[in-house]
Design an enzyme around this catalytic site. Sequence first.
Site, mmCIF file in Angstrom:
data_model
loop_
_atom_site.group_PDB
_atom_site.id
_atom_site.type_symbol
_atom_site.label_atom_id
_atom_site.label_comp_id
_atom_site.label_asym_id
_atom_site.label_seq_id
_atom_site.Cartn_x
_atom_site.Cartn_y
_atom_site.Cartn_z
ATOM 1 N N GLY A 68 106.805 32.848 -11.450
ATOM 2 C CA GLY A 68 105.910 31.678 -10.981
ATOM 3 C C GLY A 68 106.167 31.541 -9.665
ATOM 4 O O GLY A 68 105.993 30.466 -8.939
ATOM 5 N N GLY A 71 103.610 29.785 -6.303
ATOM 6 C CA GLY A 71 103.419 28.475 -6.299
ATOM 7 C C GLY A 71 104.058 27.883 -5.113
ATOM 8 O O GLY A 71 104.487 28.528 -4.207
ATOM 9 N N ASP A 94 104.462 36.887 -10.779
ATOM 10 C CA ASP A 94 103.474 35.770 -10.952
ATOM 11 C C ASP A 94 102.475 36.793 -11.987
ATOM 12 O O ASP A 94 102.334 37.685 -11.998
ATOM 13 C CB ASP A 94 102.904 35.201 -9.936
ATOM 14 C CG ASP A 94 102.399 33.614 -10.126
ATOM 15 O OD1 ASP A 94 103.090 32.695 -9.646
ATOM 16 O OD2 ASP A 94 101.500 33.414 -10.585
ATOM 17 N N ASP A 112 104.458 37.648 -16.814
ATOM 18 C CA ASP A 112 103.758 36.768 -17.609
ATOM 19 C C ASP A 112 104.918 36.130 -18.448
ATOM 20 O O ASP A 112 105.297 36.756 -19.492
ATOM 21 C CB ASP A 112 102.521 37.208 -18.536
ATOM 22 C CG ASP A 112 102.028 35.870 -19.472
ATOM 23 O OD1 ASP A 112 102.570 35.002 -19.250
ATOM 24 O OD2 ASP A 112 101.047 36.173 -20.230
ATOM 25 N N TYR A 201 104.792 16.935 -19.102
ATOM 26 C CA TYR A 201 105.477 17.196 -18.083
ATOM 27 C C TYR A 201 106.732 16.981 -18.079
ATOM 28 O O TYR A 201 107.816 17.647 -18.306
ATOM 29 C CB TYR A 201 105.040 17.010 -16.742
ATOM 30 C CG TYR A 201 105.606 17.600 -15.620
ATOM 31 C CD1 TYR A 201 105.788 19.047 -15.373
ATOM 32 C CD2 TYR A 201 106.104 16.893 -14.583
ATOM 33 C CE1 TYR A 201 106.501 19.499 -14.357
ATOM 34 C CE2 TYR A 201 106.683 17.422 -13.319
ATOM 35 C CZ TYR A 201 106.854 18.713 -13.359
ATOM 36 O OH TYR A 201 107.508 19.332 -12.382
#
Length: 383
Positions: A68, A71, A94, A112, A201
């Site tokens: 990731g 970001g 990413d 992934d 979250y």
Amino acid sequence: MATCRLSRTFVRLVSTGSPTASSVSPRAPMPPRAVTRLRGEAGAVSTRRESHGYYKDVETRPRVLITGALGQLGPGLAQILRDRFGRDNVIMSDINRASDAVLESGPFLFADVMDVRALREICVNYEIDWLVHFGALLSAVGESNVPLAMQVNIEGVHNALEVARQYKMKLFLPSTIGAFGPDSPRDPTPDLCIQRPRTIYGVSKVHAELMGEYYHHKFGLDFRSLRYPGVISTDQPGGGTTDYALHMFHDALTTKVHHCYLRPDTRMPMMYIDDLLTATANFMQAPERALRMRTYNIGSVDFTPEELAAEIRKYVPDLEIIYKPDHRQEIADSWPQRFSYLSAEQDWGYRPFYDLSGMCEIMIQSLLPKYKKAGRVKEEVQE
């Protein structure tokens, strides 16, 4: 154009000595281009592990994979770690396409985190020592798509934990102020207390914290996590409840009008991104014997929208704030107002640098030239 991009990316990966499964085995001789790039000052070709970059030692020069990484936090952390461990020892990854700037900055891969087999292949082929897992959906975005948030924030964590356990890697998973709920003490919020968050979250982050501790005690995994407050940076907001602060800076320089979705007295902990990334890198390097817990609070300042607006008005005197609280107000009301981070200071030497005034100054100084160049700055902005 597509052919050129593929060629550049392939050469970049080969030049770091990091072949893909479909090209060269990790034990195979390196291509001539890579050998030329990686010869030391004396002209000798490195050993197998060293040939993957400038690898020296697991503790002093670890090989790091960041998931990731495109970001808000990934590029900055990658730069800090590359400065410390070497450009080719830190691999960004990413599911999105990287910009030219990212591709030129160092190794980048498609990864992934939902594909655990592919994640294993990367960690084996590139001999990863540290795994930094940034892939997640933030609070407001997660509430709008709970099934996707569960998939990314929970199943993705399971994959990261299992791969790190299997290959004996150090694993960092960020947590958040959203890991606390309305039953938690809010002013200040200590490291250890009742949590019980009310967002998917937050629930997923508590799950990650507890699973990480379980893997640490059950399997000896070197799991580490920091609870981040709201992050202030020049990046575009990513869908978090604390992102009103980012919107306020951008709006102040462009329209001088900000529509705030929180009440003016809503206090939350925040910190400037440079403090946060430096703390993360230092925490990852802290000796394990110094850590009394696996998850720590960190923070720097706390403020309300009203207080932030007052500070920004030192640069944009006629900034107008229109308060229209929405569903995010309920989320903010369940989160900490102030963080206690005494344990981080005592155990591994955490020290934030930026206060509210310094944070606002650097934000204005960083954003103003960009908006001036784009012709979007309103008049009478005081530098």
